[in-house]
Design an enzyme around this catalytic site. Structure first.
Site, PDB file in Angstrom:
ATOM      1  N   HIS A 300      18.819  45.759  12.390  1.00 52.06           N
ATOM      2  CA  HIS A 300      18.937  47.253  12.541  1.00 52.06           C
ATOM      3  C   HIS A 300      20.487  47.595  12.121  1.00 52.06           C
ATOM      4  CE1 HIS A 300      19.454  51.179  15.107  1.00 52.06           C
ATOM      5  NE2 HIS A 300      18.166  51.082  15.054  1.00 52.06           N
ATOM      6  N   ASP A 357      10.534  48.499  16.767  1.00 45.80           N
ATOM      7  CA  ASP A 357       9.175  48.621  16.254  1.00 45.80           C
ATOM      8  C   ASP A 357       8.466  47.359  16.422  1.00 45.80           C
ATOM      9  OD1 ASP A 357       9.262  51.128  15.562  1.00 45.80           O
ATOM     10  OD2 ASP A 357      10.540  50.642  13.758  1.00 45.80           O
TER      11      ASP A 357
HETATM   12  N1  CMC Z   1      14.371  40.427   7.260  1.00 44.00           N
HETATM   13  C1  CMC Z   1      15.051  39.482   6.275  1.00 44.00           C
HETATM   14  N2  CMC Z   1      16.223  40.067   6.081  1.00 44.00           N
HETATM   15  C2  CMC Z   1      16.874  40.918   6.545  1.00 44.00           C
HETATM   16  C3  CMC Z   1      16.072  42.206   7.575  1.00 44.00           C
HETATM   17  C4  CMC Z   1      14.967  41.727   7.652  1.00 44.00           C
HETATM   18  N3  CMC Z   1      14.272  42.573   8.357  1.00 44.00           N
HETATM   19  N4  CMC Z   1      16.944  42.936   7.676  1.00 44.00           N
HETATM   20  C5  CMC Z   1      18.141  42.990   7.285  1.00 44.00           C
HETATM   21  N5  CMC Z   1      18.113  41.612   6.412  1.00 44.00           N
HETATM   22  C6  CMC Z   1      19.052  41.111   5.573  1.00 44.00           C
HETATM   23  C7  CMC Z   1      19.382  41.819   4.314  1.00 44.00           C
HETATM   24  O1  CMC Z   1      18.619  41.157   3.252  1.00 44.00           O
HETATM   25  C8  CMC Z   1      20.987  41.628   4.266  1.00 44.00           C
HETATM   26  O2  CMC Z   1      21.364  40.354   3.851  1.00 44.00           O
HETATM   27  P1  CMC Z   1      22.478  39.725   2.912  1.00 44.00           P
HETATM   28  O3  CMC Z   1      23.579  40.225   3.476  1.00 44.00           O
HETATM   29  O4  CMC Z   1      22.375  38.574   2.326  1.00 44.00           O
HETATM   30  O5  CMC Z   1      22.297  40.830   1.603  1.00 44.00           O
HETATM   31  C9  CMC Z   1      21.534  41.677   5.564  1.00 44.00           C
HETATM   32  O6  CMC Z   1      20.289  41.175   6.480  1.00 44.00           O
HETATM   33  C10 CMC Z   1      21.866  43.143   6.164  1.00 44.00           C
HETATM   34  O7  CMC Z   1      20.900  43.903   5.864  1.00 44.00           O
HETATM   35  P2  CMC Z   1      21.122  45.421   5.331  1.00 44.00           P
HETATM   36  O8  CMC Z   1      19.680  45.654   4.706  1.00 44.00           O
HETATM   37  O9  CMC Z   1      22.164  45.525   4.559  1.00 44.00           O
HETATM   38  O10 CMC Z   1      21.214  45.946   6.571  1.00 44.00           O
HETATM   39  P3  CMC Z   1      21.070  47.720   6.987  1.00 44.00           P
HETATM   40  O11 CMC Z   1      21.878  48.150   7.891  1.00 44.00           O
HETATM   41  O12 CMC Z   1      21.054  48.732   5.772  1.00 44.00           O
HETATM   42  O13 CMC Z   1      19.420  47.983   7.287  1.00 44.00           O
HETATM   43  C11 CMC Z   1      17.178  47.871   8.441  1.00 44.00           C
HETATM   44  C12 CMC Z   1      18.866  47.804   8.649  1.00 44.00           C
HETATM   45  C13 CMC Z   1      16.715  48.274   9.702  1.00 44.00           C
HETATM   46  C14 CMC Z   1      16.977  49.002   7.379  1.00 44.00           C
HETATM   47  C15 CMC Z   1      16.846  46.619   8.100  1.00 44.00           C
HETATM   48  O14 CMC Z   1      17.195  45.669   8.910  1.00 44.00           O
HETATM   49  C16 CMC Z   1      15.470  46.375   7.693  1.00 44.00           C
HETATM   50  O15 CMC Z   1      14.830  46.929   6.532  1.00 44.00           O
HETATM   51  N6  CMC Z   1      14.606  45.967   8.572  1.00 44.00           N
HETATM   52  C17 CMC Z   1      13.213  45.781   8.547  1.00 44.00           C
HETATM   53  C18 CMC Z   1      12.600  47.362   8.756  1.00 44.00           C
HETATM   54  C19 CMC Z   1      12.561  47.562  10.209  1.00 44.00           C
HETATM   55  O16 CMC Z   1      12.208  46.696  11.033  1.00 44.00           O
HETATM   56  N7  CMC Z   1      12.910  48.922  10.415  1.00 44.00           N
HETATM   57  C20 CMC Z   1      12.876  49.466  11.632  1.00 44.00           C
HETATM   58  C21 CMC Z   1      14.374  49.737  12.297  1.00 44.00           C
HETATM   59  S1  CMC Z   1      14.323  50.281  14.108  1.00 44.00           S
HETATM   60  C22 CMC Z   1      13.385  51.552  14.009  1.00 44.00           C
HETATM   61  C23 CMC Z   1      14.311  52.713  13.851  1.00 44.00           C
HETATM   62  O17 CMC Z   1      15.071  53.319  14.573  1.00 44.00           O
HETATM   63  O18 CMC Z   1      14.437  53.028  12.667  1.00 44.00           O
END
Ligand code: CMC
Length: 421
Positions: A300, A357
């Protein structure tokens, strides 16, 4: 007022420091460009506040979520979804007469014009329900008098807010009936919001299902400046009508990184189950940077300790499944994945925890909601949050959202360059 200083090329720019009621601090850089010619750059707004807001407070480090000051845990235990909706849009918990008149207004708004019903029916049964929801909401604008959205009166808000709350429930249920090839049912005025929705979908009310939905909707009702609330606010800042603004929220929520994750979580759990239930293999895939697979329902932007909604939903998931007598193998897979991930340095270092989720889809499935409708369920729950954000924005007289950019394309060139090729 305290100020922060930004030094650029030897020149110091002073920027006011804004302090929120929970001690959050922000540097107000709104005059930076005028004073220095420079803008700030923050793709994905990871470090940018777009507004001040008094609706929802999140402390991501400590897993705190409050609506208008009330802890989410207490609201789930003591409130109903409509009471929480009124709290979000108005700022305070309603007294019983305000709540019952809000309920009556929503009941009056629980029907759809024939034209909108026809639009729902015109979609192929394979169409994604979020596309139908967004289209039908936008189409509804054609059935209401145009208003000056920069100058709405109290009477306008009193009409529009229940209209949206009624419409989202009707569109979702009618789309479900359409996909099943079943006729549309009328809303029943003696039923509460969630019972009516269940009845509109299934033609009968189950008290346990209605109660479970009520809690799920409270948990989803708002989440401050997330992607869909921002989309609704951005459209609202252009004074687009409420139907278009809420449809913008729906469209952003649809994405798998946002609300669309609940559908993707169940699809992932089903895939792991079909693949023999070896969740360690999928943990490794999620960690592998050359593999696009991500553990859906994990991570998140704001929560870096735990998502309080996920904690409540996980507990609730077991209760609901037991109550309904449902045995679901995906729950065991989800628990196994969570246990392994929470001990794995990759997830620990990146502070990746189950989000809202991760377990919600298992409950929706147990309630008989089809997988492709999971994100629509999120949208019904989130509607009061989007409305509250939109209403706050209009009340603040917020300027149109119009970010700047740093251009990195070609500098001036002419047709002469093409001719000489
Ligand atoms: N599985 C594997 N690696 C992950 C995941 C995951 N679900 N989420 C983040 N990472 C890693 C990502 O690869 C990155 O690694 P590195 O630093 O080595 O490059 C690090 O963690 C930070 O991730 P980010 O994508 O830069 O973080 P963000 O804040 O931009 O994204 C997120 C947050 C929710 C989009 C992301 O965690 C994700 O894609 N999660 C899966 C989708 C999901 O469950 N979304 C629902 C969110 S809660 C409901 C809502 O309110 O929307």
């Amino acid at each position: 007022m305290s100020v922060g200083k930004i030094e650029i090329n030897g020149k110091v720019h002073e920027a006011p420091i804004i302090i929120g009621s929970e001690g959050e601090v922000a540097l107000d850089i709104s005059k930076l460009r005028a004073a220095t010619g420079m803008i700030t750059l923050d793709g994905g707004f990871k470090n940018t506040g777009s507004c001040t807001s008094s609706i929802t407070y999140i402390d991501g480090a400590n897993g705190v979520l409050r609506y208008r000051g009330y802890a989410i845990e207490e609201l789930c235990e003591k409130s109903s979804f409509l009471e929480v909706s009124k709290l979000l849009v108005d700022g305070n918990l309603p007294n019983s007469s305000a709540l019952s008149s809000f309920q009556d207004q929503i009941k009056k708004a629980s029907s759809l014009p024939e034209g909108v019903k026809s639009i729902i029916k015109s979609f192929p049964k394979s169409a994604h329900p979020m596309g139908v929801l967004s289209s039908a909401l936008a189409a509804l604008s054609g059935h209401f008098e145009a208003k000056d959205y920069g100058n709405l009166s109290k009477a306008d808000f009193d009409e529009l807010i229940p209209t949206m709350m009624g419409a989202v429930k009707m569109i979702a249920a009618y789309n479900y009936r359409h996909n099943k090839g079943e006729n549309f049912l009328d809303s029943k005025s003696d039923l509460d919001y969630c019972s009516d929705f269940i009845n509109l979908m299934f033609g009968e009310v189950d008290k346990d299902i209605a109660e479970a939905l009520d809690v799920l909707f409270i948990l989803h009702a708002d989440h401050e400046q997330n992607c869909s609330a921002t989309a609704a606010r951005v459209a609202g800042s252009a004074h687009a009508n409420i139907f278009a603004s809420m449809a913008s929220g729906v469209n952003a929520l649809w994405g798998p990184r946002h609300g669309g994750a609940n559908q993707k979580v169940i699809e992932m759990l089903e895939m792991i189950e079909a693949d023999g239930g070896d969740y360690q293999k999928y943990i490794e895939k999620a960690k592998d940077k050359s593999d696009p697979f991500r553990l859906m329902g994990f991570g998140h932007r704001v929560y870096k300790n735990f998502d309080p909604r996920a904690k409540i939903i996980k507990k609730y998931c077991e209760t609901v499944l037991n109550k309904l007598g449902v045995k679901d193998p995906t729950l065991d897979i989800a628990k196994g994945l969570e246990e392994v991930a929470l001990k794995d340095p990759y997830f620990v270092e990146r502070k990746l925890y189950p989000n809202v989720d991760f377990y919600s889809g298992i409950i929706y499935r147990a309630l008989g909601i089809p997988t492709n409708m999971f994100t629509v369920m999120f949208a019904i729950g989130r509607m009061p949050g989007w409305i509250a954000q939109w209403k706050e924005l209009l009340g603040q007289g917020m300027a149109i959202s119009r970010p700047r950019q740093v251009y990195t394309g070609e500098t001036l060139r002419t047709y002469k360059d093409v001719e000489s090729r």
